[in-house]
Design an enzyme around this catalytic site. Structure first.
Site, PDB file in Angstrom:
ATOM      1  N   GLU A  40       0.787  -1.115   0.012  1.00 17.83           N
ATOM      2  CA  GLU A  40      -0.246  -0.081   0.006  1.00 17.83           C
ATOM      3  C   GLU A  40       0.969   1.285  -0.096  1.00 17.83           C
ATOM      4  O   GLU A  40       0.396   2.214  -0.501  1.00 17.83           O
ATOM      5  CB  GLU A  40      -0.940   0.175   1.419  1.00 17.83           C
ATOM      6  CG  GLU A  40      -1.985  -0.804   1.243  1.00 17.83           C
ATOM      7  CD  GLU A  40      -2.648  -0.948   2.670  1.00 17.83           C
ATOM      8  OE1 GLU A  40      -2.127  -0.097   3.874  1.00 17.83           O
ATOM      9  OE2 GLU A  40      -3.491  -1.692   2.825  1.00 17.83           O
ATOM     10  N   THR A  41       2.032   1.176   0.528  1.00 21.25           N
ATOM     11  CA  THR A  41       2.844   2.491   0.993  1.00 21.25           C
ATOM     12  C   THR A  41       4.288   2.035   0.352  1.00 21.25           C
ATOM     13  O   THR A  41       4.949   1.057   0.578  1.00 21.25           O
ATOM     14  CB  THR A  41       2.990   2.573   2.366  1.00 21.25           C
ATOM     15  OG1 THR A  41       1.725   2.844   2.851  1.00 21.25           O
ATOM     16  CG2 THR A  41       3.692   3.649   2.930  1.00 21.25           C
TER      17      THR A  41
END
Ligand code: PLP
Ligand code: CA
Length: 307
Positions: free
Chosen positions: A27-28
């Protein structure tokens, strides 16, 4: 939570071949700055397109640097100057980490921080509401060793923060040492311990670790490190944004700071060869730090598609 423990034995790094697979798996992305986003004052090829593509896919982007000479706000300007739209709240420099660490331990507002370092640390301490002294101004101070000379120091100093400091001198060493040795409970905090930095591309220059090492020598104490590879910033980021560490890919150009930071934090790691580490260094038998993946530069994210 100072320096991380050594990580488990890992296999050799794999060359990144399918960028979409990596992008879909987290996600990051946490990006180191120097050697990944820029080199000194120049933007690395293909960075704007790559960041835009990742944002369009809904990825969270975070930027982390061990360079403590600037504050988040000053880095915000640097990103802007380079034509990148990155908000201050996405930037985590080791200057900010020092202030965030003091906040996290409820460092008393009536105590003071003695700073051996540059403007970035002073700016972050000020924003966080801490009282401080020292900084570049003490670079002008000299000690005259007249017979009987005694250096006074402020007994209210409860922490000494040491970062990269081009105005470093003996006055600062003695002042910081007096605080750490004589003020009960005084903390010794290092923004980072990088051995070398690349102030110019012509050679390697002594890094923040040289100033920190000086105080280690005089105090016989080890510092609390708040920058990479310590886990402080990773814990801070995962708490702040509510992200699972397994959903983060740490991207950096340096093995002993960036890749170790990612591994200490339990993240995926990607080494880029656009900074200080060469493929030969990565594959040397003397190197024990193996990222999950490596690639030439982050714009490979845009160009490397599955075959
Ligand atoms: N510290 C200093 C003083 C530097 O000049 C640099 C790189 O320019 C660094 C640390 C490392 O920065 P980063 O963590 O962004 O690679
Ligand atoms: Ca770097």
């Amino acid at each position: 939570s100072t320096m991380g423990a050594s990580s488990a034995v890992r296999g050799s790094a794999q060359k990144l071949e399918n960028a979409d697979e990596l992008i879909d798996s987290v996600e990051t992305f946490i990006f180191d700055c120097d050697g990944v986003i820029w080199k000194g004052d120049s933007l690395i090829d293909g960075v704007p397109e790559t960041l835009d593509m990742l944002r369009s896919k809904g990825k969270r982007l975070v930027f982390v640097t061990n360079n403590s000479t600037k504050s988040r706000k000053q880095y915000g300007k640097k990103f802007e100057t380079l034509g990148l739209s990155v908000g201050e709240e996405e930037i985590f420099a080791s200057s900010f980490a020092a202030a965030a660490y003091l906040k996290s331990i409820d460092f008393p507002k009536d105590k003071k921080v003695y700073v051996i370092g540059e403007d970035g640390i002073l700016k972050e301490l000020e924003l966080a509401g801490f009282q401080y002294l020292g900084g570049p101004a003490d670079g002008e101070k000299k000690i005259e060793l007249k017979p009987g000379f005694y250096m006074e120091h402020d007994e209210n100093v409860g922490a000494v923060v040491v970062g990269f400091d081009r105005y470093f001198n003996y006055y600062k060493v003695q002042y910081g040492t007096l605080c750490i040795r004589e003020n009960p409970g005084c903390l010794f905090i290092a923004t980072n311990r990088d051995a070398v930095t690349h102030l110019t591309d012509a050679q390697e220059w002594a890094g923040g670790g040289s100033m920190v090492g000086s105080l280690c020598g005089s105090t016989q104490r080890e510092p609390i490190v708040v920058g990479k590879p310590s886990t402080f910033m990773m814990d801070y980021l995962s708490n702040k944004f509510g992200i699972l560490k397994s959903q983060i890919c740490m991207v950096g150009d340096r093995l002993d700071t960036d890749i170790l930071f990612g591994q200490n934090g339990g993240c995926k790691t990607l080494l880029v060869l656009s900074g200080v580490t060469t493929l030969q260094m990565l594959q040397s038998p003397n190197n024990s730090i193996q990222p999950d993946l490596y690639t030439n530069k982050i714009s490979d994210f845009v160009t490397l598609k599955a075959a």
